[in-house]
Scaffold this motif. Structure first.
Motif, mmCIF file in Angstrom:
data_model
loop_
_atom_site.group_PDB
_atom_site.id
_atom_site.type_symbol
_atom_site.label_atom_id
_atom_site.label_comp_id
_atom_site.label_asym_id
_atom_site.label_seq_id
_atom_site.Cartn_x
_atom_site.Cartn_y
_atom_site.Cartn_z
ATOM 1 N N THR A 78 -12.138 15.752 -10.038
ATOM 2 C CA THR A 78 -12.360 14.344 -9.746
ATOM 3 C C THR A 78 -13.850 14.129 -9.497
ATOM 4 O O THR A 78 -14.546 15.040 -9.033
ATOM 5 C CB THR A 78 -11.555 13.881 -8.521
ATOM 6 N N VAL A 79 -14.311 12.936 -9.820
ATOM 7 C CA VAL A 79 -15.731 12.615 -9.682
ATOM 8 C C VAL A 79 -15.879 11.383 -8.807
ATOM 9 O O VAL A 79 -15.278 10.343 -9.073
ATOM 10 C CB VAL A 79 -16.389 12.348 -11.056
ATOM 11 N N ASP A 80 -16.666 11.517 -7.762
ATOM 12 C CA ASP A 80 -16.977 10.383 -6.897
ATOM 13 C C ASP A 80 -18.443 10.022 -7.120
ATOM 14 O O ASP A 80 -19.335 10.819 -6.857
ATOM 15 C CB ASP A 80 -16.741 10.759 -5.428
ATOM 16 N N VAL A 81 -18.667 8.811 -7.661
ATOM 17 C CA VAL A 81 -20.022 8.378 -7.993
ATOM 18 C C VAL A 81 -20.477 7.320 -6.998
ATOM 19 O O VAL A 81 -19.812 6.295 -6.817
ATOM 20 C CB VAL A 81 -20.098 7.800 -9.428
ATOM 21 N N SER A 82 -21.594 7.568 -6.350
ATOM 22 C CA SER A 82 -22.191 6.575 -5.457
ATOM 23 C C SER A 82 -23.553 6.181 -6.015
ATOM 24 O O SER A 82 -24.278 7.016 -6.557
ATOM 25 C CB SER A 82 -22.341 7.137 -4.039
ATOM 26 N N THR A 83 -23.872 4.903 -5.909
ATOM 27 C CA THR A 83 -25.111 4.378 -6.476
ATOM 28 C C THR A 83 -25.983 3.786 -5.379
ATOM 29 O O THR A 83 -25.491 3.090 -4.485
ATOM 30 C CB THR A 83 -24.811 3.292 -7.534
ATOM 31 N N LYS A 84 -27.272 4.066 -5.485
ATOM 32 C CA LYS A 84 -28.243 3.509 -4.557
ATOM 33 C C LYS A 84 -29.392 2.925 -5.356
ATOM 34 O O LYS A 84 -29.925 3.577 -6.248
ATOM 35 C CB LYS A 84 -28.759 4.580 -3.594
#
Length: 333
Positions: A78-84
Motif C-alpha cells: 500500500t502507498v500513502d502519499v502526502s503532499t506539501k
C-alpha cells in the motif's frame, strides 16, 4: 482488499492463469492412477469412512498455498502519499474597479459591473497562493478590502460591490490608481500588481493618472489596465427618474486608451480592451497566466509491504497439507 494494493512485480500474477490447468491435470491423472476391482457387491464397504472423499482437500490446500506464493512474488504493498506545497514567490494583487454609473451600461450582459464581478470572482478563486485586495472608485476612491490572503473576505466584498450614488461625480482614474498604489507600496511581496479597470476617461479627482502611474513605477508595481466597453455606442444610464429608477439611452463609448496604454507600458504591464463578456474572461485568463506564482510541491511516499502475510499463509498451508498426507491420509496415498 487486493484491488487496494500496488504490485511491484505484477507480471507474476499471470501465473495464476496456470492454476486451473493444474487442477484439471490433477483430476485427469487421478482417474488414470486409481486401480479398479470388480466384485459382486460393495455392501460391506459402504459408509465405512469419508476420508477418501476428503482427499481433494489436499489439492485445495496446495492450490491456495501456491496462489499465496504467486501473490507474494508480485510484492503487494500500500502507498500513502502526502503532499506539501511551498510558495517561493508570492504575488500581492490589488483590483482597482470603476463603479461609476456608466458601469451599468448593458453592452456586457447583464451589465458591465455584474459581468466584471463574475469574471473577477473566478480570477480570485484561481489565485490560492496570493494576497488580494480591492479598491473601488468613481468620483472618489476608497479601499473596500485591504490586501489579504483570506479569499472568502475578498469574494464577499466583491459580491457586495454595486453602483453607489454616494461616490458619483465622474471617473477619478488617478485617485483609484493612487489608492491601490498606497496599499501596495509597503508590501514585502516579490511581485506587486494592480489590475485597473475603467469604462471611461479621467474627468475628476485631485490626482493626475500619469502621476499615479509614476508612483506605481517608483514602487516597482506593475499595472495591467483594462478598458471596458464595446466599440461605438452602448445602452447606458442617462438620468434618474423621480422614483429612483434609471433611464437608459444609446450613448457613445469613450475610453482613454492612450492614457491606459501609457500607464501599463511605463510600469511593465499591459493594456487590454474588453468589448464583450467573452473578451473580458479571456483578458483575466491571460493576466492569470502572465502573473504566475512559483509553487514548489513536495510528495512523500510511505510504502507498507504486504507480501509477508501471504508467505506465512502459504508456509502454514504447506506444512498443514504435509502433515495430513503423512497422518490422516497416509493409507489412501
Amino acid at each position: 482488499m487486493f484491488w487496494n494494493y500496488e504490485y511491484v512485480n505484477p507480471e507474476f500474477l499471470w501465473l495464476l492463469l496456470l492454476l486451473p490447468l493444474v487442477v484439471l491435470w490433477y483430476f485427469l491423472k487421478r482417474k488414470r492412477e486409481v486401480a479398479t476391482l470388480q466384485i459382486s457387491s460393495i455392501e460391506g464397504f459402504q459408509d465405512r469412512t469419508i476420508l477418501p472423499k476428503l482427499k481433494p482437500l489436499l489439492l485445495l490446500f496446495r492450490v491456495l498455498s501456491v496462489t499465496a506464493i504467486i501473490i507474494a512474488l508480485a510484492r503487494p504493498r500500500t502507498v500513502d502519499v502526502s503532499t506539501k506545497t511551498k510558495t517561493n514567490k508570492g504575488i500581492d494583487i490589488m483590483l482597482a474597479i470603476d463603479i461609476s454609473a456608466s458601469m451599468l451600461a448593458k453592452d456586457l450582459k447583464p451589465n458591465r459591473l455584474e459581468a466584471l464581478k463574475d469574471v473577477a470572482g473566478k480570477f480570485i478563486k484561481g489565485r490560492p497562493n496570493d494576497r488580494i485586495g480591492l479598491v473601488l472608485y468613481a468620483g472618489e476612491s476608497y479601499t473596500k478590502t485591504p490586501i489579504t490572503s483570506d479569499k472568502s473576505i475578498v469574494l464577499g466584498s466583491l459580491k457586495e460591490v454595486r453602483y453607489d450614488d454616494r461616490v458619483t461625480g465622474g471617473t477619478a482614474i488617478g485617485m483609484g490608481l493612487a489608492t491601490a498604489v498606497n496599499r501596495l507600496k509597503d508590501s514585502k511581496a516579490k511581485s506587486k500588481v494592480i489590475i485597473l479597470l475603467t469604462d471611461g476617461v479621467n474627468n475628476t479627482g485631485t490626482i493626475d493618472p500619469k502621476i499615479a502611474g509614476e508612483l506605481a513605477e517608483n514602487f516597482d508595481i506593475k499595472v495591467y489596465t483594462i478598458g471596458l466597453g464595446t466599440n461605438g455606442t452602448a445602452l447606458s444610464p442617462l438620468r434618474l427618474r423621480a422614483n429612483g429608477t434609471i433611464v437608459f439611452d444609446r450613448m457613445k463609448v469613450e475610453i482613454d486608451e492612450v492614457l491606459l496604454k501609457e500607464i501599463a507600458k511605463a510600469t511593465g504591464g499591459k493594456y487590454f480592451r474588453a468589448t464583450d463578456n467573452k473578451k473580458l474572461k479571456e483578458i483575466y485568463a491571460e493576466i492569470n497566466k502572465l502573473e504566475k506564482t512559483e509553487v514548489e510541491e513536495f510528495k512523500f511516499y510511505n510504502y507498507d509491504e504486504k507480501f509477508r502475510p501471504f508467505v506465512l499463509f502459504a508456509l502454514g498451508l504447506f506444512l498443514f497439507e504435509a502433515l495430513l498426507r503423512l497422518t490422516v491420509f497416509r493409507s489412501f496415498i
